[in-house]
Design a protein around this motif. Structure first.
Motif, PDB file in Angstrom:
ATOM      1  N   LEU A   6       0.868  -1.171   0.000  1.00  0.00           N
ATOM      2  CA  LEU A   6       0.000   0.000   0.000  1.00  0.00           C
ATOM      3  C   LEU A   6       0.909   1.225   0.000  1.00  0.00           C
ATOM      4  N   VAL A   7       0.839   2.027  -1.065  1.00  0.00           N
ATOM      5  CA  VAL A   7       1.710   3.190  -1.220  1.00  0.00           C
ATOM      6  C   VAL A   7       0.886   4.446  -0.965  1.00  0.00           C
ATOM      7  N   ILE A   8       1.399   5.311  -0.096  1.00  0.00           N
ATOM      8  CA  ILE A   8       0.674   6.505   0.324  1.00  0.00           C
ATOM      9  C   ILE A   8       1.241   7.730  -0.379  1.00  0.00           C
ATOM     10  N   THR A   9       0.351   8.560  -0.949  1.00  0.00           N
ATOM     11  CA  THR A   9       0.811   9.765  -1.637  1.00  0.00           C
ATOM     12  C   THR A   9       1.022  10.937  -0.686  1.00  0.00           C
ATOM     13  N   HIS A  10       0.192  11.043   0.379  1.00  0.00           N
ATOM     14  CA  HIS A  10       0.374  12.142   1.326  1.00  0.00           C
ATOM     15  C   HIS A  10      -0.507  11.911   2.553  1.00  0.00           C
ATOM     16  N   ALA A  11      -0.368  12.785   3.546  1.00  0.00           N
ATOM     17  CA  ALA A  11      -0.906  12.508   4.878  1.00  0.00           C
ATOM     18  C   ALA A  11      -2.235  13.175   5.177  1.00  0.00           C
ATOM     19  N   HIS A  12      -3.086  13.358   4.195  1.00  0.00           N
ATOM     20  CA  HIS A  12      -4.427  13.853   4.480  1.00  0.00           C
ATOM     21  C   HIS A  12      -5.352  12.688   4.832  1.00  0.00           C
ATOM     22  N   GLU A  13      -6.354  12.974   5.677  1.00  0.00           N
ATOM     23  CA  GLU A  13      -7.231  11.918   6.180  1.00  0.00           C
ATOM     24  C   GLU A  13      -7.963  11.187   5.064  1.00  0.00           C
ATOM     25  N   ASP A  14      -8.292  11.890   3.987  1.00  0.00           N
ATOM     26  CA  ASP A  14      -9.013  11.204   2.905  1.00  0.00           C
ATOM     27  C   ASP A  14      -8.103  10.297   2.092  1.00  0.00           C
ATOM     28  N   HIS A  15      -6.810  10.241   2.481  1.00  0.00           N
ATOM     29  CA  HIS A  15      -5.864   9.337   1.825  1.00  0.00           C
ATOM     30  C   HIS A  15      -5.212   8.354   2.789  1.00  0.00           C
ATOM     31  N   ILE A  16      -5.233   8.647   4.100  1.00  0.00           N
ATOM     32  CA  ILE A  16      -4.618   7.732   5.072  1.00  0.00           C
ATOM     33  C   ILE A  16      -5.568   7.345   6.207  1.00  0.00           C
ATOM     34  N   LEU A  41      -8.621  -0.570   8.173  1.00  0.00           N
ATOM     35  CA  LEU A  41      -8.769  -1.508   7.061  1.00  0.00           C
ATOM     36  C   LEU A  41      -7.558  -2.414   6.869  1.00  0.00           C
ATOM     37  N   TRP A  42      -6.409  -2.056   7.462  1.00  0.00           N
ATOM     38  CA  TRP A  42      -5.215  -2.880   7.242  1.00  0.00           C
ATOM     39  C   TRP A  42      -5.419  -4.334   7.646  1.00  0.00           C
ATOM     40  N   PRO A  43      -6.150  -4.637   8.738  1.00  0.00           N
ATOM     41  CA  PRO A  43      -6.341  -6.055   9.063  1.00  0.00           C
ATOM     42  C   PRO A  43      -6.945  -6.875   7.932  1.00  0.00           C
ATOM     43  N   GLN A  44      -7.651  -6.235   6.995  1.00  0.00           N
ATOM     44  CA  GLN A  44      -8.169  -6.958   5.840  1.00  0.00           C
ATOM     45  C   GLN A  44      -7.128  -7.060   4.725  1.00  0.00           C
ATOM     46  N   LEU A  45      -6.147  -6.159   4.730  1.00  0.00           N
ATOM     47  CA  LEU A  45      -5.161  -6.106   3.645  1.00  0.00           C
ATOM     48  C   LEU A  45      -3.860  -6.828   4.000  1.00  0.00           C
ATOM     49  N   ARG A  46      -3.341  -6.543   5.200  1.00  0.00           N
ATOM     50  CA  ARG A  46      -2.149  -7.195   5.752  1.00  0.00           C
ATOM     51  C   ARG A  46      -0.962  -7.168   4.792  1.00  0.00           C
ATOM     52  N   CYS A  47      -0.678  -5.986   4.253  1.00  0.00           N
ATOM     53  CA  CYS A  47       0.441  -5.825   3.328  1.00  0.00           C
ATOM     54  C   CYS A  47       1.383  -4.753   3.858  1.00  0.00           C
ATOM     55  N   PRO A  48       2.613  -4.666   3.350  1.00  0.00           N
ATOM     56  CA  PRO A  48       3.513  -3.574   3.744  1.00  0.00           C
ATOM     57  C   PRO A  48       2.939  -2.221   3.310  1.00  0.00           C
ATOM     58  N   VAL A  49       3.287  -1.185   4.066  1.00  0.00           N
ATOM     59  CA  VAL A  49       2.848   0.180   3.769  1.00  0.00           C
ATOM     60  C   VAL A  49       4.088   1.014   3.480  1.00  0.00           C
ATOM     61  N   TYR A  50       4.014   1.852   2.445  1.00  0.00           N
ATOM     62  CA  TYR A  50       5.132   2.700   2.026  1.00  0.00           C
ATOM     63  C   TYR A  50       4.697   4.155   2.065  1.00  0.00           C
ATOM     64  N   ALA A  51       5.516   5.006   2.712  1.00  0.00           N
ATOM     65  CA  ALA A  51       5.145   6.412   2.862  1.00  0.00           C
ATOM     66  C   ALA A  51       6.389   7.245   3.099  1.00  0.00           C
ATOM     67  N   THR A  52       6.276   8.555   2.868  1.00  0.00           N
ATOM     68  CA  THR A  52       7.371   9.478   3.157  1.00  0.00           C
ATOM     69  C   THR A  52       7.485   9.668   4.671  1.00  0.00           C
ATOM     70  N   PRO A  53       8.560  10.301   5.159  1.00  0.00           N
ATOM     71  CA  PRO A  53       8.761  10.422   6.612  1.00  0.00           C
ATOM     72  C   PRO A  53       7.599  11.075   7.350  1.00  0.00           C
ATOM     73  N   PHE A  54       7.039  12.173   6.820  1.00  0.00           N
ATOM     74  CA  PHE A  54       5.947  12.840   7.523  1.00  0.00           C
ATOM     75  C   PHE A  54       4.691  11.969   7.545  1.00  0.00           C
ATOM     76  N   ALA A  55       4.313  11.436   6.390  1.00  0.00           N
ATOM     77  CA  ALA A  55       3.130  10.568   6.357  1.00  0.00           C
ATOM     78  C   ALA A  55       3.322   9.358   7.261  1.00  0.00           C
ATOM     79  N   ALA A  56       4.533   8.795   7.269  1.00  0.00           N
ATOM     80  CA  ALA A  56       4.810   7.636   8.120  1.00  0.00           C
ATOM     81  C   ALA A  56       4.661   7.990   9.590  1.00  0.00           C
ATOM     82  N   ALA A  57       5.096   9.191   9.986  1.00  0.00           N
ATOM     83  CA  ALA A  57       4.962   9.614  11.381  1.00  0.00           C
ATOM     84  C   ALA A  57       3.500   9.728  11.785  1.00  0.00           C
TER      85      ALA A  57
END
Length: 549
Positions: A69-79, A85-101
């Protein structure tokens, strides 16, 4: 889906044809990639819940093939949907430092921080997942580190823009990387999957620096307490407000948990390093009115937000009254108008001056207006534009704009399966989509039994009959009927008449039926529904409580 199994496909599950709940899939030769996983706010049509999520059921059924799951940015409508929902997906998540925080904090709240593989990718970084070669491209937005995502496969390249704009002075974060966009266009791009939010707005979205200057100009002239609400994730706006407050000589208090979370995450990622100490909420009352600025959550009128509680005078520490100012520094998300106006009306009743964009220059959009879209088309030169992130009028308007620029377009909606072929993209199939509702700590179907029952109770009420029976199924005493909000205005005689009729009905049931508790309860519910439904002119939700003695 058979036709697309060996090709390159795009499948929006949320955020196309609507605002919010962004969840997109890309498939290639049997492997899958998810881009963003957001939430949305409920509107008047769904009063039984506050937060809604896209249904990931289609990809959850094949999550063994979901590479990330690749994240474009840290707004609520995207993260905002990741933690639920991750318990249904169970995949790695990729994000920039701010979004990851930010994501890390959300995972901690749900106890998933040790389960979710969260990989930090630098802004502008490149990485590979199976058949997908991925590259972040730095874009300007109202939150730091917004990234467009270039997705390259053996079948070609698609640019997924995420949310973006062109702003030469964004206050926080980088300007959009035009050189990278131009280089991507030089290499050839099949399609841009593009943000459409502001496609109906001519001209340019405006610069955050101009908003900052505006706040610095008018804020020092305001008297009384000042409360400003904006999206907590709009770190650029937060920075602009903090700078203006310092010029105005006002101490800043953060009111609302999400503001504290986003600011802490921003500081962890290297932003907002030189801001003053904030006034703790419990010390707000000790600051002189003309020297206090409240930075508050609740720009969309959310019922439990800080601004809504201040407007209702139920906040423990923050108070606004006659002569104070409340500034709404954000746009209105479609569907939230009624909630926002209700909060603003409550504030006005308390003598608070409500200031919105237009009264003063307090907001610019983080999304591209038409001139910026035209500029993106010239830089990237795609063969096709596929509008996303918007309601149908936004999507169709961007399609017309791209066609004016000589670019072919394809209009899609949630669930469409788009296959990229040598002849261009085409819708070749569809997959199930839907909406889920956040119900406390649970995620339930929006159209399922739980919320359907709650919606029925909301409009028609609930009636509960309680009675005691012995081992032989014989009734003991007079049943009681409770119906909050339905029977409150009945006098004692009317209520007693209902209960005696219910008693007679129960006594008339066949003895064999009274020995079967499930059948007894069904018959009692049906009878109680008949007794109260017709006189009330409603169809309330009816239940019974049986006490065996």
């Amino acid at each position: 889906m058979d036709e697309a199994e060996d090709g390159f496909i795009f499948v929006p599950l949320g955020g196309t044809g609507e605002i919010g709940m962004n969840l997109n899939l890309y498939g290639c030769d049997g492997a899958w990639l998810a881009v963003d996983c957001g939430m949305g706010f409920s509107g008047p049509e769904t009063p039984e819940t506050e937060i809604i999520l896209p249904d990931p059921g289609f990809i959850a059924q094949q999550r063994e093939d979901l590479l990330g799951l690749v994240i474009t940015h840290a707004h609520e409508d995207h993260i905002g949907g990741i933690a639920r929902l991750w318990p249904q997906l169970r995949c790695p998540v990729y994000a920039t430092p701010f979004a990851a925080a930010v994501i890390r904090r959300k995972l901690q709240e749900t106890g998933l921080q040790r389960e979710v593989p969260l990989h930090v990718i630098p802004p502008g970084g490149a990485f590979e997942l199976g058949p997908f070669k991925l590259r972040y491209i730095r874009m300007t937005h109202s939150t730091p580190e917004a990234q467009a995502l270039a997705i390259t496969t053996a079948h070609g390249t698609v640019l997924h823009t995420g949310d973006w704009k062109f702003d030469a002075a964004p206050v926080i974060g980088e300007v959009s990387d035009e050189a990278a966009l131009r280089a991507l266009g030089d290499a050839g791009v099949l399609a841009i999957v593009s943000d459409s939010t502001n496609a109906m707005v001519e001209g340019h979205s405006g610069s955050e620096l101009d908003v900052k200057k505006s706040f610095e100009s008018f804020l020092p002239d305001l008297t009384g307490r000042v409360a400003i609400t904006c999206f907590a994730s709009n770190v650029a706006r937060v920075a602009s407000i903090i700078a203006a407050a310092e010029i105005a000589g006002r101490h800043i208090a953060l009111v609302g948990r999400s503001l504290n979370n986003y600011i802490t995450a921003a500081q962890e990622a290297g932003y907002l390093q030189d801001v003053p100490d904030f006034v703790p909420e419990e010390e707000i009352g000790g600051i002189p009115e003309d020297h206090l600025l409240l930075l508050v959550t609740g720009s969309q009128g959310e019922p439990r937000s800080a601004m809504a509680r201040i407007a209702a005078d139920t906040h423990r520490y923050a108070v606004l009254g006659d002569g104070d100012k409340a500034i709404f520094s954000s746009r209105t998300i479609p569907g939230n108008e009624r909630a926002i106006f209700a909060v603003q009306d409550q504030l006005a009743r308390r003598g608070v001056q409500v200031i919105v964009d237009g009264d003063e220059f307090v907001h610019v959009s983080g999304h591209p207006a038409r001139e910026e879209l035209r500029k993106l088309y010239k830089l990237v030169r795609p063969r096709y534009v596929i509008p996303t992130h918007g309601e149908w009028r936004h999507l169709s308007t961007q399609a017309a704009l791209a066609q004016e620029a000589g670019i072919k377009t394809l209009l899609v909606e949630d669930g469409d399966v788009v296959l990229f072929t040598g002849n261009g993209p085409a819708v070749v199939d569809s997959v199930p989509t839907g909406r889920l509702a956040v119900d406390g700590q649970r995620v339930v179907p929006l159209k399922g039994g739980v919320l359907a029952a709650r919606k029925r109770m909301l409009f028609n009420g609930v009636v509960v009959g309680s009675f005691a029976i012995d081992a032989k199924g014989l009734l003991h005493g007079l049943p009681r009927i409770s119906a909050p909000g339905l029977l409150d205005e009945l006098d004692g005689a009317q209520r007693l008449a209902f209960e005696r009729e219910f008693q007679e009905l129960l006594q008339d049931l066949a003895p064999a039926l009274r020995q079967d508790e499930a059948a007894f309860a069904d018959a009692a519910r049906a009878g109680l529904r008949r007794i109260v439904g017709k006189p009330l002119g409603k169809r309330p939700l009816v239940d019974v409580h049986i006490l065996r003695i």
